[in-house]
Design a protein around this motif. Structure first.
Motif, PDB file in Angstrom:
ATOM      1  N   GLY A  79      -8.155   2.664  -3.892  1.00 34.53           N
ATOM      2  CA  GLY A  79      -7.396   1.695  -3.121  1.00 34.53           C
ATOM      3  C   GLY A  79      -6.049   2.269  -2.773  1.00 34.53           C
ATOM      4  N   GLY A  80      -5.210   1.439  -2.145  1.00 32.73           N
ATOM      5  CA  GLY A  80      -3.878   1.898  -1.815  1.00 32.73           C
ATOM      6  C   GLY A  80      -3.772   2.194  -0.347  1.00 32.73           C
ATOM      7  N   ILE A  81      -3.296   3.348   0.016  1.00 32.13           N
ATOM      8  CA  ILE A  81      -3.118   3.701   1.408  1.00 32.13           C
ATOM      9  C   ILE A  81      -4.441   3.591   2.141  1.00 32.13           C
ATOM     10  N   GLY A  82      -4.421   2.858   3.247  1.00 32.03           N
ATOM     11  CA  GLY A  82      -5.623   2.748   4.057  1.00 32.03           C
ATOM     12  C   GLY A  82      -6.583   1.694   3.585  1.00 32.03           C
ATOM     13  N   ALA A  83      -6.274   0.944   2.507  1.00 34.06           N
ATOM     14  CA  ALA A  83      -7.176  -0.108   2.052  1.00 34.06           C
ATOM     15  C   ALA A  83      -7.149  -1.252   3.040  1.00 34.06           C
ATOM     16  N   GLU A  84      -8.202  -2.065   3.041  1.00 33.31           N
ATOM     17  CA  GLU A  84      -8.280  -3.181   3.960  1.00 33.31           C
ATOM     18  C   GLU A  84      -7.310  -4.273   3.560  1.00 33.31           C
ATOM     19  N   GLY A  85      -6.969  -5.109   4.538  1.00 32.94           N
ATOM     20  CA  GLY A  85      -6.110  -6.244   4.259  1.00 32.94           C
ATOM     21  C   GLY A  85      -4.687  -5.954   4.662  1.00 32.94           C
ATOM     22  N   GLY A  86      -3.918  -7.013   4.994  1.00 32.59           N
ATOM     23  CA  GLY A  86      -2.505  -6.876   5.296  1.00 32.59           C
ATOM     24  C   GLY A  86      -2.269  -6.068   6.554  1.00 32.59           C
ATOM     25  N   ALA A  87      -1.048  -6.095   7.064  1.00 29.63           N
ATOM     26  CA  ALA A  87      -0.694  -5.314   8.237  1.00 29.63           C
ATOM     27  C   ALA A  87       0.742  -4.871   8.115  1.00 29.63           C
ATOM     28  N   ASN A 109      -2.542   9.108  -3.874  1.00 27.88           N
ATOM     29  CA  ASN A 109      -3.021   7.760  -4.140  1.00 27.88           C
ATOM     30  C   ASN A 109      -1.879   6.844  -4.544  1.00 27.88           C
ATOM     31  N   ILE A 110      -2.040   5.559  -4.325  1.00 21.74           N
ATOM     32  CA  ILE A 110      -1.152   4.536  -4.874  1.00 21.74           C
ATOM     33  C   ILE A 110      -2.043   3.489  -5.525  1.00 21.74           C
ATOM     34  N   SER A 111      -1.762   3.172  -6.783  1.00 18.72           N
ATOM     35  CA  SER A 111      -2.603   2.248  -7.535  1.00 18.72           C
ATOM     36  C   SER A 111      -1.750   1.293  -8.353  1.00 18.72           C
ATOM     37  N   SER A 112      -2.412   0.392  -9.057  1.00 21.58           N
ATOM     38  CA  SER A 112      -1.735  -0.573  -9.922  1.00 21.58           C
ATOM     39  C   SER A 112      -1.660  -0.031 -11.339  1.00 21.58           C
ATOM     40  N   TYR A 113      -0.517  -0.238 -11.986  1.00 27.38           N
ATOM     41  CA  TYR A 113      -0.248   0.322 -13.315  1.00 27.38           C
ATOM     42  C   TYR A 113       0.089  -0.782 -14.312  1.00 27.38           C
ATOM     43  N   LEU A 118       8.124   3.955 -17.707  1.00 23.89           N
ATOM     44  CA  LEU A 118       8.838   5.152 -18.114  1.00 23.89           C
ATOM     45  C   LEU A 118      10.134   5.389 -17.351  1.00 23.89           C
ATOM     46  N   GLU A 119      10.192   4.979 -16.098  1.00 23.11           N
ATOM     47  CA  GLU A 119      11.177   5.503 -15.173  1.00 23.11           C
ATOM     48  C   GLU A 119      12.632   5.192 -15.502  1.00 23.11           C
ATOM     49  N   ASP A 120      12.911   4.132 -16.239  1.00 27.44           N
ATOM     50  CA  ASP A 120      14.298   3.832 -16.587  1.00 27.44           C
ATOM     51  C   ASP A 120      14.609   4.115 -18.047  1.00 27.44           C
ATOM     52  N   GLY A 121      13.638   4.699 -18.768  1.00 22.77           N
ATOM     53  CA  GLY A 121      13.853   5.054 -20.162  1.00 22.77           C
ATOM     54  C   GLY A 121      13.771   3.881 -21.115  1.00 22.77           C
ATOM     55  N   SER A 122      13.496   2.678 -20.601  1.00 24.12           N
ATOM     56  CA  SER A 122      13.467   1.483 -21.450  1.00 24.12           C
ATOM     57  C   SER A 122      12.172   1.352 -22.236  1.00 24.12           C
ATOM     58  N   ASP A 123      11.085   1.940 -21.711  1.00 26.33           N
ATOM     59  CA  ASP A 123       9.771   1.901 -22.356  1.00 26.33           C
ATOM     60  C   ASP A 123       9.246   0.482 -22.519  1.00 26.33           C
ATOM     61  N   GLY A 124       9.651  -0.424 -21.640  1.00 25.67           N
ATOM     62  CA  GLY A 124       9.169  -1.795 -21.696  1.00 25.67           C
ATOM     63  C   GLY A 124       7.769  -1.931 -21.125  1.00 25.67           C
ATOM     64  N   GLN A 125       7.069  -2.979 -21.521  1.00 27.11           N
ATOM     65  CA  GLN A 125       5.724  -3.232 -21.029  1.00 27.11           C
ATOM     66  C   GLN A 125       5.771  -3.862 -19.641  1.00 27.11           C
ATOM     67  N   VAL A 126       4.920  -3.373 -18.745  1.00 28.30           N
ATOM     68  CA  VAL A 126       4.834  -3.933 -17.400  1.00 28.30           C
ATOM     69  C   VAL A 126       3.368  -4.133 -17.022  1.00 28.30           C
ATOM     70  N   THR A 127       3.144  -4.974 -16.025  1.00 29.91           N
ATOM     71  CA  THR A 127       1.798  -5.235 -15.519  1.00 29.91           C
ATOM     72  C   THR A 127       1.824  -5.214 -13.994  1.00 29.91           C
ATOM     73  N   GLY A 128       0.871  -4.513 -13.408  1.00 31.84           N
ATOM     74  CA  GLY A 128       0.722  -4.531 -11.963  1.00 31.84           C
ATOM     75  C   GLY A 128       1.798  -3.811 -11.181  1.00 31.84           C
ATOM     76  N   VAL A 129       2.446  -2.818 -11.792  1.00 29.04           N
ATOM     77  CA  VAL A 129       3.475  -2.044 -11.094  1.00 29.04           C
ATOM     78  C   VAL A 129       2.817  -0.952 -10.244  1.00 29.04           C
ATOM     79  N   ALA A 130       3.364  -0.715  -9.067  1.00 32.87           N
ATOM     80  CA  ALA A 130       2.830   0.327  -8.195  1.00 32.87           C
ATOM     81  C   ALA A 130       3.058   1.702  -8.820  1.00 32.87           C
ATOM     82  N   ALA A 131       2.059   2.574  -8.718  1.00 32.41           N
ATOM     83  CA  ALA A 131       2.161   3.939  -9.226  1.00 32.41           C
ATOM     84  C   ALA A 131       1.600   4.892  -8.179  1.00 32.41           C
ATOM     85  N   MET A 132       2.359   5.955  -7.902  1.00 35.18           N
ATOM     86  CA  MET A 132       1.978   6.916  -6.865  1.00 35.18           C
ATOM     87  C   MET A 132       1.640   8.264  -7.488  1.00 35.18           C
TER      88      MET A 132
END
Length: 284
Positions: A79-87, A109-113, A118-132
């Motif tokens: 999924g991600g780039i070129g997936a159906e839906g949205g404009a 690719n771009i997917s859900s994470y 990791l990116e801010d060093g906080s190591d907090g739990q996340v759901t559904g964040v974009a990952a490239m």
């Protein structure tokens, strides 16, 4: 990357975690728009630094983009780039893989994470964040890359530092931007390239110890006021980095011919890679 490949990645990282006997485990769940899931286990050793010479211990920081800092594993999805839906609001639709104009960076690719952010060093739990997933296909190292892409009219941002030539890296969305399927367009990047990553090999030697710490030795006949070690998480089997962030460990007052041992809080023995080593004339 197919489902079988993803399973191999998961098994490989789990093995690393077991061998390293880490204090914490990062469980990374990349949900593909086609319905298959991939998960990755990454570890973060949070032990404090101990100095063999009696000087101050280590200081572990995570930074992106200022070359005072900035992890890997390859993830995939259909999924991600070129997936159906949205404009997209503007621009021409982009599809995988996509080479960003004017750069040697290829968006795979771009997917859900779901998992540790990791990116801010906080190591907090996340759901559904974009990952490239990005590959540097050039023959020059990238010091810093700020990538933007339009998804359904919303701008997604991905920052990464210290990407070696030929390397693949997984970067989580800046500001924990949520992943969404749809039409992707207008992908661009501001990129700073650099030659060889500085290792200061004529001044210091950095070795990984049996317990996963880093032994830093002064090879000169003068005290070095400050040494900074830049490192990223790296998965050897898949030859990929995890996280756009580069972590930094600092030590001060490295005496002539002396050694200090530091245990950076995000350094994973056998699963991290030292990117750069820099010396400074001031301890600041």
């Amino acid at each position: 990357m197919n489902k079988k490949k993803t399973i191999i990645i998961v098994a490989g990282i789990c093995a690393i975690v077991l061998i390293a006997a880490v204090a914490a485990v990062f469980i990374v769940n990349i949900s593909k728009s086609a319905g298959a899931d991939g998960d990755i286990s990454v570890e973060d050793d949070s032990s404090s630094g101990k100095n063999e010479t009696g000087a101050d211990g280590d200081e572990d920081e995570g930074t992106v983009g200022d070359n005072e800092g900035a992890a890997d594993s390859a993830l995939s999805g259909s999924g991600g780039i070129g997936a159906e839906g949205g404009a997209a609001q503007q621009g021409e639709e982009k599809f995988f893989p996509y080479t960003i104009d004017g750069t040697a960076l290829v968006v795979q690719n771009i997917s859900s994470y779901d998992g540790i952010f990791l990116e801010d060093g906080s190591d907090g739990q996340v759901t559904g964040v974009a990952a490239m997933v990005v590959e540097n296909t050039g023959d020059t190292n990238v010091e810093y890359a700020a990538i933007t892409i339009n998804c359904n009219g919303e701008i997604l941002e991905f920052d990464a530092s210290d990407i070696p030539a030929g390397a693949t890296i997984v970067v989580q969305g800046k500001n924990k931007t949520a992943y969404q399927s749809g039409t992707y367009a207008d992908c661009s990047a501001v990129v700073a390239e650099m030659g060889e990553f500085e290792m200061s090999a004529d001044q210091v030697k950095v070795e990984e110890t049996e317990n996963g710490s880093l032994l830093v030795t002064n090879l000169t006949d003068e005290e070095i006021p400050c040494v900074r070690i830049f490192y990223k998480f790296y998965m050897e089997d898949e030859e990929a980095y995890v996280g756009g962030i580069t972590y930094t460990a600092k030590l001060t007052g490295l005496s002539a011919g002396g050694s200090q041992t530091v245990s950076p809080s995000h350094y994973a023995a056998g699963s991290s890679r030292v990117m750069m080593v820099r010396t400074y004339d001031s301890a600041e």
